[in-house]
Design an enzyme around this catalytic site. Structure first.
Site, PDB file in Angstrom:
ATOM      1  N   HIS A 136       0.858  -1.196   0.000  1.00 60.77           N
ATOM      2  CA  HIS A 136       0.000   0.000   0.000  1.00 60.77           C
ATOM      3  C   HIS A 136       0.891   1.242   0.000  1.00 60.77           C
ATOM      4  CE1 HIS A 136      -3.583   2.375   0.617  1.00 60.77           C
ATOM      5  NE2 HIS A 136      -2.870   3.086   1.475  1.00 60.77           N
ATOM      6  N   ALA A 178      10.474   3.211  -1.928  1.00 59.00           N
ATOM      7  CA  ALA A 178       9.888   2.373  -0.871  1.00 59.00           C
ATOM      8  C   ALA A 178       9.287   1.060  -1.398  1.00 59.00           C
ATOM      9  CB  ALA A 178       8.830   3.160  -0.114  1.00 59.00           C
ATOM     10  N   ASP A 189      -5.995  -9.291   5.814  1.00 60.16           N
ATOM     11  CA  ASP A 189      -7.067  -9.949   6.559  1.00 60.16           C
ATOM     12  C   ASP A 189      -8.405  -9.496   5.962  1.00 60.16           C
ATOM     13  OD1 ASP A 189      -7.499  -7.413   7.512  1.00 60.16           O
ATOM     14  OD2 ASP A 189      -6.862  -7.839   9.574  1.00 60.16           O
TER      15      ASP A 189
END
Ligand code: GRF
Length: 207
Positions: free
Chosen positions: A110, A180, A147
């Protein structure tokens, strides 16, 4: 050898970073069994094919119901005996049946520092637009287990990236990818493939 399925929807630069890391030995003990896209035209499928990796489109549009699509995706992953599902820019909501069957075996990247700028509606450029709108000075990326919630699973790794004065959402997106995403996603896969990560009480522990 950890068998990966990489799920994509778009350009596939994270997929590229994973393929490169396997090639240059930064990821060991893992191989990509298949790349699956919900979007037939995703450039990620071409990247996979060019690399000699099986690339498949499984699109909700080709099924009469969402359940039928969910079932087809589930069957594909289970029949291939996939160990780890990697969501690399995958815009499909992963059905509960897959989340349950692959507990702590699905990871996602993300493009923000969770819990900032995440959850429903925060995807693609929107994440970076919101970060710039808020005027934060630092953003970054997060790799986490998936999840049943949206961006709520155990965090594996994060990397911060500074915002610069004239940043546009596009410029910031690119810097976060380069500095990143393409770093922490391959590293997480290598850590999992080499047994350096476990989940204890909902938190990731590194050995
Ligand atoms: C990345 O920004 C990733 O964080 C997000 O979707 C984008 C995918 O880009 N989940 P790409 O397809 O890997 O180039």
């Amino acid at each position: 050898m950890l068998r990966l399925a990489v799920l994509v929807s778009g350009g596939g630069t994270n997929l590229q970073a994973i393929m490169d890391a396997i090639d240059n030995g930064a990821i060991t003990n893992a191989e990509i069994d298949v790349v699956i896209s919900n979007n037939k035209n995703a450039f990620a499928l071409e990247r996979a094919a060019k690399h000699g990796i099986e690339a498949k489109a499984i699109s909700p549009k080709d099924f009469e119901t969402r359940d039928a699509f969910n079932e087809a995706l589930y069957e594909e992953l289970v029949s291939r005996k996939i160990d780890l599902i990697v969501l690399a820019g995958c815009l499909v909501v992963i059905p509960e049946k897959i989340i349950n069957a692959f507990e702590n075996r699905i990871i996602n990247i993300h493009p923000s520092l969770i819990p900032s700028f995440c959850g429903t509606g925060y995807y693609g450029l929107k994440v970076h637009e919101k970060a710039l709108e808020r005027g934060v000075k630092v953003s970054g990326a997060t790799v986490h287990f998936v999840d049943a919630g949206t961006d709520t699973g155990p965090i594996i790794d994060q990397k911060a990236v500074y915002i610069e004065e004239d940043d546009t959402p596009e410029v910031l997106q690119k810097r976060i990818m380069e500095q990143a995403e393409w770093v922490i996603m391959p590293k997480a896969i290598d850590d999992i493939a080499n047994g350096r990560i476990t989940v204890v009480d909902g938190k990731v522990v590194k050995k």
